[in-house]
Scaffold this motif. Sequence first.
Motif, PDB file in Angstrom:
ATOM      1  N   LEU A   6       6.004  -9.797  -0.115  1.00  0.00           N
ATOM      2  CA  LEU A   6       4.630  -9.334   0.065  1.00  0.00           C
ATOM      3  C   LEU A   6       3.679 -10.240  -0.691  1.00  0.00           C
ATOM      4  O   LEU A   6       3.922 -10.589  -1.849  1.00  0.00           O
ATOM      5  CB  LEU A   6       4.483  -7.893  -0.450  1.00  0.00           C
ATOM      6  CG  LEU A   6       3.073  -7.312  -0.478  1.00  0.00           C
ATOM      7  CD1 LEU A   6       2.470  -7.233   0.922  1.00  0.00           C
ATOM      8  CD2 LEU A   6       3.076  -5.938  -1.146  1.00  0.00           C
ATOM      9  N   LYS A   7       2.591 -10.600  -0.016  1.00  0.00           N
ATOM     10  CA  LYS A   7       1.523 -11.360  -0.654  1.00  0.00           C
ATOM     11  C   LYS A   7       0.207 -10.728  -0.239  1.00  0.00           C
ATOM     12  O   LYS A   7      -0.040 -10.551   0.963  1.00  0.00           O
ATOM     13  CB  LYS A   7       1.574 -12.825  -0.226  1.00  0.00           C
ATOM     14  CG  LYS A   7       0.629 -13.721  -0.980  1.00  0.00           C
ATOM     15  CD  LYS A   7       0.904 -15.185  -0.632  1.00  0.00           C
ATOM     16  CE  LYS A   7       0.138 -16.117  -1.536  1.00  0.00           C
ATOM     17  NZ  LYS A   7       0.474 -17.527  -1.248  1.00  0.00           N
ATOM     18  N   GLU A  17       1.951 -10.994  -5.468  1.00  0.00           N
ATOM     19  CA  GLU A  17       2.926 -11.829  -4.786  1.00  0.00           C
ATOM     20  C   GLU A  17       4.293 -11.506  -5.365  1.00  0.00           C
ATOM     21  O   GLU A  17       4.522 -11.649  -6.565  1.00  0.00           O
ATOM     22  CB  GLU A  17       2.604 -13.311  -4.965  1.00  0.00           C
ATOM     23  CG  GLU A  17       3.475 -14.211  -4.135  1.00  0.00           C
ATOM     24  CD  GLU A  17       2.973 -15.650  -4.084  1.00  0.00           C
ATOM     25  OE1 GLU A  17       3.473 -16.384  -3.225  1.00  0.00           O
ATOM     26  OE2 GLU A  17       2.098 -16.030  -4.877  1.00  0.00           O
ATOM     27  N   LEU A  23       4.765  -0.608   1.215  1.00  0.00           N
ATOM     28  CA  LEU A  23       3.336  -0.884   1.158  1.00  0.00           C
ATOM     29  C   LEU A  23       2.663   0.181   2.004  1.00  0.00           C
ATOM     30  O   LEU A  23       3.026   0.383   3.167  1.00  0.00           O
ATOM     31  CB  LEU A  23       3.019  -2.271   1.721  1.00  0.00           C
ATOM     32  CG  LEU A  23       1.535  -2.606   1.897  1.00  0.00           C
ATOM     33  CD1 LEU A  23       0.828  -2.652   0.545  1.00  0.00           C
ATOM     34  CD2 LEU A  23       1.369  -3.905   2.654  1.00  0.00           C
ATOM     35  N   ILE A  52       1.605  -0.066  -3.596  1.00  0.00           N
ATOM     36  CA  ILE A  52       2.746  -0.974  -3.488  1.00  0.00           C
ATOM     37  C   ILE A  52       3.866  -0.436  -4.364  1.00  0.00           C
ATOM     38  O   ILE A  52       3.663  -0.224  -5.562  1.00  0.00           O
ATOM     39  CB  ILE A  52       2.386  -2.380  -3.993  1.00  0.00           C
ATOM     40  CG1 ILE A  52       1.146  -2.921  -3.282  1.00  0.00           C
ATOM     41  CG2 ILE A  52       3.572  -3.325  -3.865  1.00  0.00           C
ATOM     42  CD1 ILE A  52       0.476  -4.067  -4.023  1.00  0.00           C
ATOM     43  N   ILE A  69      -3.273  -7.436   8.173  1.00  0.00           N
ATOM     44  CA  ILE A  69      -1.918  -7.663   7.673  1.00  0.00           C
ATOM     45  C   ILE A  69      -1.129  -8.330   8.780  1.00  0.00           C
ATOM     46  O   ILE A  69      -1.231  -7.934   9.947  1.00  0.00           O
ATOM     47  CB  ILE A  69      -1.245  -6.336   7.272  1.00  0.00           C
ATOM     48  CG1 ILE A  69      -1.794  -5.871   5.941  1.00  0.00           C
ATOM     49  CG2 ILE A  69       0.268  -6.476   7.214  1.00  0.00           C
ATOM     50  CD1 ILE A  69      -1.111  -4.663   5.365  1.00  0.00           C
ATOM     51  N   ILE A  71       2.814  -9.172   9.694  1.00  0.00           N
ATOM     52  CA  ILE A  71       4.218  -8.930   9.383  1.00  0.00           C
ATOM     53  C   ILE A  71       5.032  -9.872  10.258  1.00  0.00           C
ATOM     54  O   ILE A  71       4.899  -9.854  11.482  1.00  0.00           O
ATOM     55  CB  ILE A  71       4.615  -7.468   9.673  1.00  0.00           C
ATOM     56  CG1 ILE A  71       3.667  -6.503   8.969  1.00  0.00           C
ATOM     57  CG2 ILE A  71       6.066  -7.224   9.270  1.00  0.00           C
ATOM     58  CD1 ILE A  71       3.742  -5.076   9.471  1.00  0.00           C
ATOM     59  N   HIS A  75       8.392 -10.774   6.041  1.00  0.00           N
ATOM     60  CA  HIS A  75       7.346 -11.336   5.182  1.00  0.00           C
ATOM     61  C   HIS A  75       6.030 -10.692   5.585  1.00  0.00           C
ATOM     62  O   HIS A  75       5.666 -10.707   6.762  1.00  0.00           O
ATOM     63  CB  HIS A  75       7.246 -12.854   5.345  1.00  0.00           C
ATOM     64  CG  HIS A  75       8.383 -13.586   4.724  1.00  0.00           C
ATOM     65  ND1 HIS A  75       9.623 -13.687   5.328  1.00  0.00           N
ATOM     66  CD2 HIS A  75       8.479 -14.239   3.545  1.00  0.00           C
ATOM     67  CE1 HIS A  75      10.430 -14.385   4.556  1.00  0.00           C
ATOM     68  NE2 HIS A  75       9.761 -14.726   3.464  1.00  0.00           N
ATOM     69  N   VAL A  76       5.331 -10.140   4.610  1.00  0.00           N
ATOM     70  CA  VAL A  76       4.078  -9.443   4.874  1.00  0.00           C
ATOM     71  C   VAL A  76       2.967 -10.137   4.092  1.00  0.00           C
ATOM     72  O   VAL A  76       3.091 -10.338   2.880  1.00  0.00           O
ATOM     73  CB  VAL A  76       4.175  -7.960   4.461  1.00  0.00           C
ATOM     74  CG1 VAL A  76       2.839  -7.252   4.689  1.00  0.00           C
ATOM     75  CG2 VAL A  76       5.296  -7.266   5.216  1.00  0.00           C
TER      76      VAL A  76
END
Length: 137
Positions: A6-7, A17, A23, A52, A69, A71, A75-76
């Motif tokens: 997640l970033k 990060e 989430l 989070i 967002i 996805i 990786h989000v």
Amino acid sequence: MDTFALKIIAINKVFYEGNAKQLIFSAVDGLVGIMAHHEDAVIAVNVGEVKIQTAEDRWVIAISGAGHIQIDRNHVVMMVDTVEYPEEIDEQRALEAKERAEEQLRREQSLYEYAISKACLIRAIERLKIKKKYSAR
């Protein structure tokens, strides 16, 4: 429980990060939760609370502005205009912003100006709500 990368990026900073278990955020059609192996998607983000659950089972709480967002294969990436912790919210400043937006909405405006004023009001109300919710803890 599995994790995903997640970033969270705001205009002025990388807010988060790392790996996360969950989430939860506000989207145009309500609250959305993302966990590991969520299907690939692009989702519009509304102003609101972001939660989070880190890989270490710690919860990080924030308020975000609008954005989206993406996805993609576990990786989000969340890209929003603003994001801040509840303790970073200046309650007096948020209250003044709310009052300014309400005053603007009482005036005659173009559709564009009305949309801007309404967005400012929503952001101020959400900031005040989050500040109140988490300052009591």
